[in-house]
Write a protein that holds these residues in place. Sequence first.
Motif, PDB file in Angstrom:
ATOM      1  N   THR A   1      37.650  51.214 -18.049  1.00 52.40           N
ATOM      2  CA  THR A   1      37.054  50.402 -19.109  1.00 52.40           C
ATOM      3  C   THR A   1      35.581  50.762 -19.191  1.00 52.40           C
ATOM      4  O   THR A   1      34.890  50.822 -18.154  1.00 52.40           O
ATOM      5  CB  THR A   1      37.208  48.899 -18.832  1.00 52.40           C
ATOM      6  N   ALA A   2      35.104  51.034 -20.394  1.00 56.73           N
ATOM      7  CA  ALA A   2      33.702  51.397 -20.592  1.00 56.73           C
ATOM      8  C   ALA A   2      32.986  50.297 -21.353  1.00 56.73           C
ATOM      9  O   ALA A   2      33.495  49.800 -22.369  1.00 56.73           O
ATOM     10  CB  ALA A   2      33.593  52.711 -21.365  1.00 56.73           C
ATOM     11  N   ASP A   3      31.828  49.894 -20.849  1.00 56.38           N
ATOM     12  CA  ASP A   3      30.945  48.972 -21.557  1.00 56.38           C
ATOM     13  C   ASP A   3      30.168  49.790 -22.579  1.00 56.38           C
ATOM     14  O   ASP A   3      29.346  50.636 -22.220  1.00 56.38           O
ATOM     15  CB  ASP A   3      30.005  48.303 -20.556  1.00 56.38           C
ATOM     16  N   LEU A   4      30.441  49.552 -23.866  1.00 54.43           N
ATOM     17  CA  LEU A   4      29.863  50.392 -24.917  1.00 54.43           C
ATOM     18  C   LEU A   4      28.343  50.338 -24.943  1.00 54.43           C
ATOM     19  O   LEU A   4      27.695  51.290 -25.381  1.00 54.43           O
ATOM     20  CB  LEU A   4      30.429  49.969 -26.276  1.00 54.43           C
ATOM     21  N   ALA A   5      27.746  49.257 -24.480  1.00 51.20           N
ATOM     22  CA  ALA A   5      26.291  49.106 -24.520  1.00 51.20           C
ATOM     23  C   ALA A   5      25.599  49.870 -23.403  1.00 51.20           C
ATOM     24  O   ALA A   5      24.365  49.997 -23.419  1.00 51.20           O
ATOM     25  CB  ALA A   5      25.911  47.631 -24.458  1.00 51.20           C
ATOM     26  N   THR A   6      26.374  50.378 -22.441  1.00 51.29           N
ATOM     27  CA  THR A   6      25.736  51.028 -21.291  1.00 51.29           C
ATOM     28  C   THR A   6      26.159  52.483 -21.112  1.00 51.29           C
ATOM     29  O   THR A   6      25.885  53.069 -20.060  1.00 51.29           O
ATOM     30  CB  THR A   6      26.063  50.255 -19.994  1.00 51.29           C
ATOM     31  N   VAL A   7      26.823  53.068 -22.108  1.00 50.29           N
ATOM     32  CA  VAL A   7      27.216  54.481 -21.993  1.00 50.29           C
ATOM     33  C   VAL A   7      25.961  55.350 -21.956  1.00 50.29           C
ATOM     34  O   VAL A   7      25.108  55.275 -22.841  1.00 50.29           O
ATOM     35  CB  VAL A   7      28.120  54.885 -23.172  1.00 50.29           C
ATOM     36  N   ARG A   8      25.837  56.174 -20.928  1.00 51.30           N
ATOM     37  CA  ARG A   8      24.623  56.994 -20.807  1.00 51.30           C
ATOM     38  C   ARG A   8      24.693  58.257 -21.654  1.00 51.30           C
ATOM     39  O   ARG A   8      23.684  58.718 -22.170  1.00 51.30           O
ATOM     40  CB  ARG A   8      24.335  57.332 -19.348  1.00 51.30           C
ATOM     41  N   SER A   9      25.917  58.832 -21.785  1.00 53.42           N
ATOM     42  CA  SER A   9      26.053  60.049 -22.587  1.00 53.42           C
ATOM     43  C   SER A   9      27.510  60.200 -22.999  1.00 53.42           C
ATOM     44  O   SER A   9      28.419  59.641 -22.382  1.00 53.42           O
ATOM     45  CB  SER A   9      25.581  61.285 -21.812  1.00 53.42           C
ATOM     46  N   LEU A  10      27.713  60.980 -24.053  1.00 54.88           N
ATOM     47  CA  LEU A  10      29.056  61.249 -24.566  1.00 54.88           C
ATOM     48  C   LEU A  10      29.204  62.744 -24.767  1.00 54.88           C
ATOM     49  O   LEU A  10      28.419  63.367 -25.485  1.00 54.88           O
ATOM     50  CB  LEU A  10      29.300  60.491 -25.876  1.00 54.88           C
ATOM     51  N   TYR A  11      30.199  63.327 -24.103  1.00 52.22           N
ATOM     52  CA  TYR A  11      30.499  64.754 -24.229  1.00 52.22           C
ATOM     53  C   TYR A  11      31.671  64.876 -25.188  1.00 52.22           C
ATOM     54  O   TYR A  11      32.808  64.549 -24.845  1.00 52.22           O
ATOM     55  CB  TYR A  11      30.835  65.329 -22.856  1.00 52.22           C
ATOM     56  N   TYR A  12      31.387  65.338 -26.396  1.00 50.95           N
ATOM     57  CA  TYR A  12      32.411  65.429 -27.441  1.00 50.95           C
ATOM     58  C   TYR A  12      32.925  66.855 -27.474  1.00 50.95           C
ATOM     59  O   TYR A  12      32.233  67.777 -27.875  1.00 50.95           O
ATOM     60  CB  TYR A  12      31.819  65.046 -28.799  1.00 50.95           C
ATOM     61  N   ARG A  13      34.173  67.025 -27.041  1.00 49.48           N
ATOM     62  CA  ARG A  13      34.752  68.358 -26.941  1.00 49.48           C
ATOM     63  C   ARG A  13      35.746  68.608 -28.075  1.00 49.48           C
ATOM     64  O   ARG A  13      35.351  68.858 -29.201  1.00 49.48           O
ATOM     65  CB  ARG A  13      35.426  68.505 -25.573  1.00 49.48           C
ATOM     66  N   ARG A  14      37.017  68.496 -27.787  1.00 46.57           N
ATOM     67  CA  ARG A  14      38.035  68.862 -28.764  1.00 46.57           C
ATOM     68  C   ARG A  14      39.185  67.849 -28.749  1.00 46.57           C
ATOM     69  O   ARG A  14      40.300  68.152 -28.314  1.00 46.57           O
ATOM     70  CB  ARG A  14      38.546  70.276 -28.487  1.00 46.57           C
ATOM     71  N   PRO A  15      38.909  66.629 -29.204  1.00 46.03           N
ATOM     72  CA  PRO A  15      39.977  65.631 -29.222  1.00 46.03           C
ATOM     73  C   PRO A  15      41.018  65.958 -30.286  1.00 46.03           C
ATOM     74  O   PRO A  15      40.742  66.664 -31.255  1.00 46.03           O
ATOM     75  CB  PRO A  15      39.240  64.335 -29.565  1.00 46.03           C
ATOM     76  N   THR A  16      42.226  65.445 -30.082  1.00 40.93           N
ATOM     77  CA  THR A  16      43.243  65.551 -31.122  1.00 40.93           C
ATOM     78  C   THR A  16      42.989  64.470 -32.160  1.00 40.93           C
ATOM     79  O   THR A  16      42.270  63.499 -31.910  1.00 40.93           O
ATOM     80  CB  THR A  16      44.657  65.393 -30.535  1.00 40.93           C
ATOM     81  N   GLY A  17      43.560  64.626 -33.321  1.00 40.70           N
ATOM     82  CA  GLY A  17      43.322  63.688 -34.404  1.00 40.70           C
ATOM     83  C   GLY A  17      44.163  62.429 -34.275  1.00 40.70           C
ATOM     84  O   GLY A  17      45.131  62.366 -33.514  1.00 40.70           O
ATOM     85  N   PHE A  18      43.761  61.411 -35.016  1.00 41.97           N
ATOM     86  CA  PHE A  18      44.548  60.188 -35.074  1.00 41.97           C
ATOM     87  C   PHE A  18      45.890  60.474 -35.741  1.00 41.97           C
ATOM     88  O   PHE A  18      45.977  61.257 -36.689  1.00 41.97           O
ATOM     89  CB  PHE A  18      43.802  59.120 -35.877  1.00 41.97           C
ATOM     90  N   ALA A  19      46.938  59.826 -35.231  1.00 38.60           N
ATOM     91  CA  ALA A  19      48.265  60.022 -35.798  1.00 38.60           C
ATOM     92  C   ALA A  19      49.072  58.739 -35.629  1.00 38.60           C
ATOM     93  O   ALA A  19      48.984  58.074 -34.589  1.00 38.60           O
ATOM     94  CB  ALA A  19      48.983  61.186 -35.126  1.00 38.60           C
ATOM     95  N   PHE A  20      49.836  58.405 -36.649  1.00 38.96           N
ATOM     96  CA  PHE A  20      50.673  57.205 -36.626  1.00 38.96           C
ATOM     97  C   PHE A  20      52.072  57.586 -37.097  1.00 38.96           C
ATOM     98  O   PHE A  20      52.506  57.210 -38.190  1.00 38.96           O
ATOM     99  CB  PHE A  20      50.063  56.123 -37.525  1.00 38.96           C
TER     100      PHE A  20
END
Length: 315
Positions: free
Chosen positions: A65-84
């Motif tokens: 669980t991540a506290d959104l107000a305290t995230v120090r950094s975000l490494y955005y690589r290659r996520p898959t897309g949303f799918a339903f």
Amino acid sequence: MKDPRPVLVVTSLHDPTADVVISELHDRDVPVVRLDSGDFPASLSVEAEITAQGLQGLLHTPSRTADLATVRSLYYRRPTGFAFPHLGEQDARFAVTQARYGLGGVLASLPGCLYVNHPHRIGDAEFKPSGLTAAVNAGFLVPPTLITSSPDAARDFIKAYEPVIYKPLYNPVHLIDGVSSVVKVAEVSVADIDNDVAGTVHLFQQRVPKTADVRVTVIGGETFSVRIDSDLLDWRTDYSKLTYTPVDTPPGIERALYRYLDHFGLTFGAFDFAIGPEGRWWFLECNPSGQWHWLEDETGLPMTAALANLLERTT
């Protein structure tokens, strides 16, 4: 005292490059929360509030669980897309857009977070016309380039600048006889141009003579330049033919690298150059989500450590 602020790593399940970075962060006792947007909503959920103090809330994965107000950094690589897939076409389209602008919007709005890179900035930099224009403005040498849907313009350009190569403006994977494939860079002649060119937009570029290629990976305030020798037009078509040599980044090139990154608001970039016979570096492209770890394996350059330093925010 251990810093409890987590690093978010947004990528697909099978991403060996992210794996080595996460391992390095774990060795440093830095908390990491890994997630893939494709896991939403089955095993990923969000609860975010916009308050007088800004964005607050929680992000839940099956193990973290991540506290959104305290995230120090975000490494955005290659996520898959949303799918339903369980929804009908119209409902799925609605759900995807809500997820993209909702969860995606939350991840793009984390207070005090260092993005490597910010997903919106990645999107901006992936447009080749924007990248080539920014490269010229940053001070790089850029080969003459034409972006057109006109067969006549393409023929005129080839006559003026031959030899000329064709490059896709974006290269999505597609299937040929069930096998994943991409459109390759190739040399073209006037005879190759027919009226089908009018069917969409194409990129043509003068093929500059080269003695080698260089991949420059910029990670925060560090640059790692590797000369790549081969006899290939596009070295990415056959890695078995490549040899690698770490080289110094010329000061003028290094200054232009950071001007380019500053233009797009990026903290990471994988730049490709062709070295001409006279030693000049010609800018080809910058991938804001480019691969880099295989170069560390080949050369020993400390790129994983540099990226972990950046995400840990020790630099």
